[in-house]
Design a protein around this motif. Structure first.
Motif, short mmCIF file in Angstrom:
data_model
loop_
_atom_site.label_atom_id
_atom_site.label_comp_id
_atom_site.label_asym_id
_atom_site.label_seq_id
_atom_site.Cartn_x
_atom_site.Cartn_y
_atom_site.Cartn_z
N TYR A 1 4.87 4.06 3.92
CA TYR A 1 5.65 5.29 3.82
C TYR A 1 5.11 6.26 2.78
O TYR A 1 5.21 7.48 2.96
N PHE A 2 4.59 5.75 1.68
CA PHE A 2 4.30 6.62 0.54
C PHE A 2 2.83 6.75 0.21
O PHE A 2 2.47 7.28 -0.84
N GLN A 3 1.94 6.30 1.05
CA GLN A 3 0.51 6.37 0.80
C GLN A 3 0.03 7.81 0.67
O GLN A 3 0.61 8.69 1.32
N ILE B 1 3.56 -5.70 -9.56
CA ILE B 1 2.96 -6.09 -8.28
C ILE B 1 1.55 -6.55 -8.59
O ILE B 1 0.71 -5.75 -9.01
N SER B 2 1.28 -7.81 -8.38
CA SER B 2 0.01 -8.38 -8.84
C SER B 2 -1.15 -8.00 -7.95
O SER B 2 -0.98 -7.59 -6.79
N ARG B 3 -2.35 -8.19 -8.49
CA ARG B 3 -3.57 -7.98 -7.71
C ARG B 3 -3.67 -9.00 -6.59
O ARG B 3 -4.31 -8.75 -5.58
N ASP B 4 -3.04 -10.18 -6.76
CA ASP B 4 -3.04 -11.17 -5.68
C ASP B 4 -2.35 -10.63 -4.44
O ASP B 4 -2.81 -10.82 -3.31
N THR B 5 -1.20 -9.97 -4.65
CA THR B 5 -0.46 -9.40 -3.52
C THR B 5 -1.29 -8.33 -2.82
O THR B 5 -1.42 -8.33 -1.59
N ILE B 6 -1.86 -7.42 -3.61
CA ILE B 6 -2.69 -6.36 -3.04
C ILE B 6 -3.91 -6.97 -2.35
O ILE B 6 -4.29 -6.58 -1.23
N LEU C 1 -6.03 -9.30 4.85
CA LEU C 1 -5.46 -9.26 6.19
C LEU C 1 -5.89 -8.01 6.96
O LEU C 1 -5.70 -7.92 8.17
N GLY C 2 -6.46 -7.05 6.25
CA GLY C 2 -6.93 -5.82 6.90
C GLY C 2 -5.86 -4.76 7.04
O GLY C 2 -6.09 -3.75 7.70
N PHE C 3 -4.69 -4.95 6.41
CA PHE C 3 -3.59 -4.01 6.57
C PHE C 3 -3.70 -2.80 5.65
O PHE C 3 -3.16 -1.74 5.96
N ILE C 4 -4.37 -2.96 4.50
CA ILE C 4 -4.52 -1.84 3.57
C ILE C 4 -5.96 -1.75 3.10
O ILE C 4 -6.72 -2.71 3.22
N ALA C 5 -6.31 -0.59 2.56
CA ALA C 5 -7.64 -0.36 2.00
C ALA C 5 -7.49 0.54 0.79
O ALA C 5 -6.45 1.17 0.58
N TYR D 1 -3.76 3.08 -2.63
CA TYR D 1 -3.89 2.23 -1.45
C TYR D 1 -3.30 2.93 -0.24
O TYR D 1 -2.31 3.67 -0.34
N VAL D 2 -3.93 2.71 0.90
CA VAL D 2 -3.52 3.32 2.16
C VAL D 2 -3.55 2.25 3.25
O VAL D 2 -4.22 1.23 3.11
N THR D 3 -2.79 2.47 4.31
CA THR D 3 -2.82 1.54 5.43
C THR D 3 -4.03 1.83 6.33
O THR D 3 -4.65 2.88 6.24
N THR D 4 -4.33 0.90 7.21
CA THR D 4 -5.52 0.96 8.05
C THR D 4 -5.15 1.02 9.53
O THR D 4 -3.98 0.88 9.91
#
Length: 231
Positions: free
Chosen positions: A121-123, A138-143, A149-153, A167-170
């Motif tokens: 929503y907020f990218q 929000i940890s670097r592990d989560t990101i 998984l290829g969901f964000i870049a 960060y943005v979605t893909t």
């Protein structure tokens, strides 16, 4: 002795020698074949290579969809292109017969799903801003998991001290969740118009957004940007 090269066979996209009805049918077959053969959504630019310059791809796709009515699969607009997908009503039959779909191939925890929702929503958005949303780090592990998984870049650097990455979605995010564009995210416009979904209000703490009971905190992991993001 000079080496002879084979003259390439030119591809006839226009099919001007065919009557209009046969030309249209051939274009439909080509477009459907290209989409069927591709494991990824096929863009308009790719499909335009196999049809004539005056061909309306939108009308062509509509005709293919009409012919697929009543079939167990359909042609869907997803991630800025088109893709063949089985209809949801046949999901149970596919699971019983093949076992596919019985386990989530890309599992997300509750906290990861909420982080991904916020990015969607907020990218573009930084990890620091995400941490403000949730009132916890929000940890670097989560990101990193969402990236694997290829969901964000990584997006552009934010105009903040230290110029952190955003960060943005893909396209993989869109394809996996069945969205054609980000405008297809659930009720985005209605929520924004109602003032219920606002980046500024969330950052100001006006809209509480928790992870729910029982969600363990991620371990704080130092720097904002991982070394591999510098490349």
């Amino acid at each position: 002795m000079a080496r002879r090269t084979k003259t390439p066979v030119s591809f006839d996209a226009e099919l001007s020698a065919l009557p209009p009805e046969l030309r249209w049918r051939e274009w439909m077959g080509r477009v459907e074949a290209v989409i069927f053969a591709s494991p990824e959504p096929v863009t308009r630019e790719v499909l335009a290579k196999v049809v004539g310059r005056d061909c309306s791809l939108d009308h062509l796709i509509d005709d293919i969809r009409a012919e697929l009515r009543g079939r167990p699969y359909e042609l869907v607009a997803v991630a800025g292109g088109w893709q063949h997908r089985t209809r949801k009503s046949f999901a149970e039959a596919i699971q019983v017969a093949t076992g596919r779909g019985t386990t989530e191939t890309k599992p997300l925890s509750q906290s990861e799903a909420l982080v991904l929702l916020c990015i969607g929503y907020f990218q573009p958005i930084t990890r620091g801003e995400l941490s403000q949303f949730f009132g916890r780090e929000i940890s670097r592990d989560t990101i990193g998991h969402l990236r694997r998984l290829g969901f964000i870049a990584a997006g552009p650097r934010a105009p903040q001290p230290g110029a952190p990455y955003t960060y943005v979605t893909t396209r993989e995010f869109l394809a996996h969740f069945g969205f054609d564009t980000l405008r297809d995210l659930p009720d985005m416009d209605a929520l924004e118009d109602a003032g219920l979904l606002s980046k500024d209000r969330l950052l100001a703490g006006d809209i509480p957004l928790g992870l729910g009971a029982g969600e363990p905190d991620d371990e704080e992991l130092g720097e904002e940007v991982e070394a591999d993001e510098e490349s």
